[in-house]
Design a protein around this motif. Structure first.
Motif, PDB file in Angstrom:
ATOM      1  N   THR A  37      17.554  -3.894   1.888  1.00 51.70           N
ATOM      2  CA  THR A  37      18.686  -4.308   2.707  1.00 51.70           C
ATOM      3  C   THR A  37      18.256  -4.589   4.138  1.00 51.70           C
ATOM      4  O   THR A  37      18.653  -5.574   4.737  1.00 51.70           O
ATOM      5  CB  THR A  37      19.770  -3.206   2.710  1.00 51.70           C
ATOM      6  N   ARG A  38      17.455  -3.715   4.685  1.00 51.99           N
ATOM      7  CA  ARG A  38      16.939  -3.864   6.041  1.00 51.99           C
ATOM      8  C   ARG A  38      15.443  -3.576   6.000  1.00 51.99           C
ATOM      9  O   ARG A  38      15.029  -2.543   5.485  1.00 51.99           O
ATOM     10  CB  ARG A  38      17.651  -2.857   6.948  1.00 51.99           C
ATOM     11  N   ARG A  39      14.656  -4.489   6.541  1.00 50.01           N
ATOM     12  CA  ARG A  39      13.196  -4.314   6.496  1.00 50.01           C
ATOM     13  C   ARG A  39      12.789  -2.980   7.097  1.00 50.01           C
ATOM     14  O   ARG A  39      13.419  -2.481   8.024  1.00 50.01           O
ATOM     15  CB  ARG A  39      12.517  -5.430   7.284  1.00 50.01           C
ATOM     16  N   LEU A  40      11.705  -2.426   6.576  1.00 44.69           N
ATOM     17  CA  LEU A  40      11.179  -1.190   7.127  1.00 44.69           C
ATOM     18  C   LEU A  40      10.603  -1.467   8.516  1.00 44.69           C
ATOM     19  O   LEU A  40      10.027  -2.529   8.767  1.00 44.69           O
ATOM     20  CB  LEU A  40      10.106  -0.618   6.209  1.00 44.69           C
ATOM     21  N   SER A  41      10.766  -0.501   9.404  1.00 44.78           N
ATOM     22  CA  SER A  41      10.283  -0.627  10.783  1.00 44.78           C
ATOM     23  C   SER A  41       8.785  -0.361  10.837  1.00 44.78           C
ATOM     24  O   SER A  41       8.268   0.479  10.103  1.00 44.78           O
ATOM     25  CB  SER A  41      10.987   0.386  11.689  1.00 44.78           C
ATOM     26  N   VAL A  42       8.110  -1.046  11.744  1.00 44.86           N
ATOM     27  CA  VAL A  42       6.691  -0.797  11.970  1.00 44.86           C
ATOM     28  C   VAL A  42       6.598   0.398  12.913  1.00 44.86           C
ATOM     29  O   VAL A  42       7.082   0.352  14.046  1.00 44.86           O
ATOM     30  CB  VAL A  42       5.989  -2.026  12.594  1.00 44.86           C
ATOM     31  N   ASP A  43       6.013   1.489  12.437  1.00 45.29           N
ATOM     32  CA  ASP A  43       5.849   2.689  13.262  1.00 45.29           C
ATOM     33  C   ASP A  43       4.480   2.639  13.906  1.00 45.29           C
ATOM     34  O   ASP A  43       3.489   2.256  13.275  1.00 45.29           O
ATOM     35  CB  ASP A  43       5.974   3.947  12.398  1.00 45.29           C
ATOM     36  N   HIS A  44       4.430   3.027  15.188  1.00 45.77           N
ATOM     37  CA  HIS A  44       3.147   3.032  15.891  1.00 45.77           C
ATOM     38  C   HIS A  44       3.071   4.230  16.825  1.00 45.77           C
ATOM     39  O   HIS A  44       4.087   4.792  17.221  1.00 45.77           O
ATOM     40  CB  HIS A  44       2.957   1.734  16.682  1.00 45.77           C
ATOM     41  N   ASP A  45       1.851   4.635  17.114  1.00 49.04           N
ATOM     42  CA  ASP A  45       1.596   5.731  18.042  1.00 49.04           C
ATOM     43  C   ASP A  45       1.826   5.200  19.453  1.00 49.04           C
ATOM     44  O   ASP A  45       1.223   4.209  19.843  1.00 49.04           O
ATOM     45  CB  ASP A  45       0.155   6.221  17.878  1.00 49.04           C
ATOM     46  N   ALA A  75       0.830  -1.211   0.000  1.00 47.02           N
ATOM     47  CA  ALA A  75       0.000   0.000   0.000  1.00 47.02           C
ATOM     48  C   ALA A  75       0.863   1.259   0.000  1.00 47.02           C
ATOM     49  O   ALA A  75       0.452   2.294  -0.531  1.00 47.02           O
ATOM     50  CB  ALA A  75      -0.934   0.000   1.208  1.00 47.02           C
ATOM     51  N   GLN A  76       2.061   1.177   0.572  1.00 47.78           N
ATOM     52  CA  GLN A  76       2.983   2.312   0.596  1.00 47.78           C
ATOM     53  C   GLN A  76       3.865   2.349  -0.640  1.00 47.78           C
ATOM     54  O   GLN A  76       4.772   3.165  -0.738  1.00 47.78           O
ATOM     55  CB  GLN A  76       3.881   2.243   1.847  1.00 47.78           C
ATOM     56  N   GLY A  77       3.623   1.481  -1.577  1.00 50.29           N
ATOM     57  CA  GLY A  77       4.410   1.451  -2.797  1.00 50.29           C
ATOM     58  C   GLY A  77       5.794   0.854  -2.600  1.00 50.29           C
ATOM     59  O   GLY A  77       6.696   1.109  -3.385  1.00 50.29           O
ATOM     60  N   GLY A  78       5.964   0.090  -1.526  1.00 51.11           N
ATOM     61  CA  GLY A  78       7.251  -0.555  -1.262  1.00 51.11           C
ATOM     62  C   GLY A  78       8.337   0.402  -0.809  1.00 51.11           C
ATOM     63  O   GLY A  78       9.516   0.130  -0.994  1.00 51.11           O
ATOM     64  N   LYS A  79       7.936   1.529  -0.207  1.00 52.77           N
ATOM     65  CA  LYS A  79       8.908   2.528   0.238  1.00 52.77           C
ATOM     66  C   LYS A  79       8.528   3.070   1.609  1.00 52.77           C
ATOM     67  O   LYS A  79       7.388   2.953   2.043  1.00 52.77           O
ATOM     68  CB  LYS A  79       8.972   3.680  -0.755  1.00 52.77           C
ATOM     69  N   CYS A  80       9.503   3.705   2.248  1.00 59.88           N
ATOM     70  CA  CYS A  80       9.275   4.371   3.528  1.00 59.88           C
ATOM     71  C   CYS A  80       8.188   5.428   3.339  1.00 59.88           C
ATOM     72  O   CYS A  80       8.196   6.171   2.356  1.00 59.88           O
ATOM     73  CB  CYS A  80      10.580   5.010   4.007  1.00 59.88           C
ATOM     74  N   ALA A  81       7.263   5.505   4.286  1.00 55.23           N
ATOM     75  CA  ALA A  81       6.140   6.432   4.174  1.00 55.23           C
ATOM     76  C   ALA A  81       6.559   7.895   4.264  1.00 55.23           C
ATOM     77  O   ALA A  81       5.832   8.769   3.806  1.00 55.23           O
ATOM     78  CB  ALA A  81       5.100   6.126   5.256  1.00 55.23           C
ATOM     79  N   CYS A  88      11.696   3.693   7.338  1.00 53.54           N
ATOM     80  CA  CYS A  88      13.102   3.279   7.396  1.00 53.54           C
ATOM     81  C   CYS A  88      13.629   3.662   8.785  1.00 53.54           C
ATOM     82  O   CYS A  88      13.005   4.446   9.509  1.00 53.54           O
ATOM     83  CB  CYS A  88      13.911   3.949   6.288  1.00 53.54           C
ATOM     84  N   ARG A  89      14.769   3.132   9.132  1.00 54.79           N
ATOM     85  CA  ARG A  89      15.337   3.385  10.464  1.00 54.79           C
ATOM     86  C   ARG A  89      15.562   4.874  10.732  1.00 54.79           C
ATOM     87  O   ARG A  89      15.176   5.379  11.787  1.00 54.79           O
ATOM     88  CB  ARG A  89      16.620   2.582  10.611  1.00 54.79           C
ATOM     89  N   PRO A  90      16.185   5.644   9.809  1.00 51.49           N
ATOM     90  CA  PRO A  90      16.390   7.070  10.098  1.00 51.49           C
ATOM     91  C   PRO A  90      15.088   7.847  10.305  1.00 51.49           C
ATOM     92  O   PRO A  90      14.996   8.667  11.221  1.00 51.49           O
ATOM     93  CB  PRO A  90      17.142   7.592   8.864  1.00 51.49           C
ATOM     94  N   CYS A  91      14.083   7.579   9.498  1.00 47.98           N
ATOM     95  CA  CYS A  91      12.803   8.290   9.657  1.00 47.98           C
ATOM     96  C   CYS A  91      12.118   7.884  10.959  1.00 47.98           C
ATOM     97  O   CYS A  91      11.540   8.727  11.652  1.00 47.98           O
ATOM     98  CB  CYS A  91      11.893   8.025   8.462  1.00 47.98           C
ATOM     99  N   ARG A 113      12.331   6.996  -0.124  1.00 44.95           N
ATOM    100  CA  ARG A 113      13.541   6.506  -0.783  1.00 44.95           C
ATOM    101  C   ARG A 113      13.855   5.076  -0.379  1.00 44.95           C
ATOM    102  O   ARG A 113      14.158   4.253  -1.223  1.00 44.95           O
ATOM    103  CB  ARG A 113      14.730   7.408  -0.445  1.00 44.95           C
ATOM    104  N   ALA A 114      13.839   4.809   0.922  1.00 42.65           N
ATOM    105  CA  ALA A 114      14.200   3.479   1.417  1.00 42.65           C
ATOM    106  C   ALA A 114      13.148   2.450   1.004  1.00 42.65           C
ATOM    107  O   ALA A 114      11.949   2.698   1.098  1.00 42.65           O
ATOM    108  CB  ALA A 114      14.331   3.503   2.931  1.00 42.65           C
ATOM    109  N   THR A 115      13.623   1.310   0.528  1.00 46.13           N
ATOM    110  CA  THR A 115      12.710   0.268   0.050  1.00 46.13           C
ATOM    111  C   THR A 115      12.639  -0.940   0.974  1.00 46.13           C
ATOM    112  O   THR A 115      11.788  -1.798   0.784  1.00 46.13           O
ATOM    113  CB  THR A 115      13.144  -0.237  -1.331  1.00 46.13           C
ATOM    114  N   GLY A 116      13.531  -1.014   1.940  1.00 44.15           N
ATOM    115  CA  GLY A 116      13.545  -2.175   2.812  1.00 44.15           C
ATOM    116  C   GLY A 116      14.240  -3.368   2.184  1.00 44.15           C
ATOM    117  O   GLY A 116      14.124  -4.484   2.678  1.00 44.15           O
TER     118      GLY A 116
END
Length: 135
Positions: A77-85, A62-68, A96-99, A72-75
C-alpha cells in the motif's frame, strides 16, 4: 459532433474511450501513473540516499519483501521507507512507517530498546499490585 478520443496505447482500431491525459484509456492511464510513480521514487531515493538504479528493489528482495523489523508490512500500500544511520548517513534497510518512526523516537539508541524489552517482560504495574495476576 466531435470525434471521441481513442487511447494512444491501445491497438489500432480500438474503440476504448480515452478520457484520461495522453489521451489514454483507464487501463493504460493506470499503468502510466504507476510507471511515473516508480520513476519519481527511484529519482528521490537516488538523490536523498545515493541508492542507484534497482538498489531499492534489490534491498527489498533481500529482506524478503517485508519490513526489516516487524516482518509484517510488505510495502504494497505504501512503499517501505529507506532507513539510514543519521551519524554516518549509511543506509541500513527498509522499514514500514511505524517501525521507522519508532527508531526516530528512540534516536538510534540501543539502550532504549533494552528498556522497552525490560518493560514488556516485567511491567511496573506487576510489581505494585496483586490485582495484576487476577486479570
Amino acid at each position: 459532433m466531435t470525434t471521441p478520443k481513442v487511447c494512444k496505447d491501445c491497438e489500432p482500431g480500438s474503440k476504448r474511450p480515452a478520457p484520461n491525459p495522453g489521451p489514454r484509456c483507464a487501463t493504460h492511464w493506470r499503468d502510466e501513473k504507476k510507471r511515473r510513480s516508480t520513476a519519481a521514487h527511484q529519482k528521490r531515493v537516488q538523490a536523498t540516499y545515493g541508492l542507484g538504479d534497482g538498489t531499492y528493489d534489490t534491498l527489498y528482495a533481500a529482506q524478503g519483501g517485508k519490513c526489516a523489523i516487524c516482518r509484517r508490512a510488505t510495502g504494497a500500500t505504501r512503499r517501505l521507507s529507506v532507513d539510514h544511520d543519521h551519524k554516518t548517513l549509511l543506509v541500513r534497510g527498509l522499514l514500514c512507517r511505524p517501525c521507522n518512526n519508532l527508531l526516530g523516537h528512540a534516536r538510534d539508541d540501543p539502550a532504549f530498546f533494552e528498556r522497552a524489552k525490560s518493560y514488556l517482560e516485567t511491567p511496573p504495574a506487576q510489581a505494585i499490585g496483586s490485582w495484576y495476576a487476577e486479570k
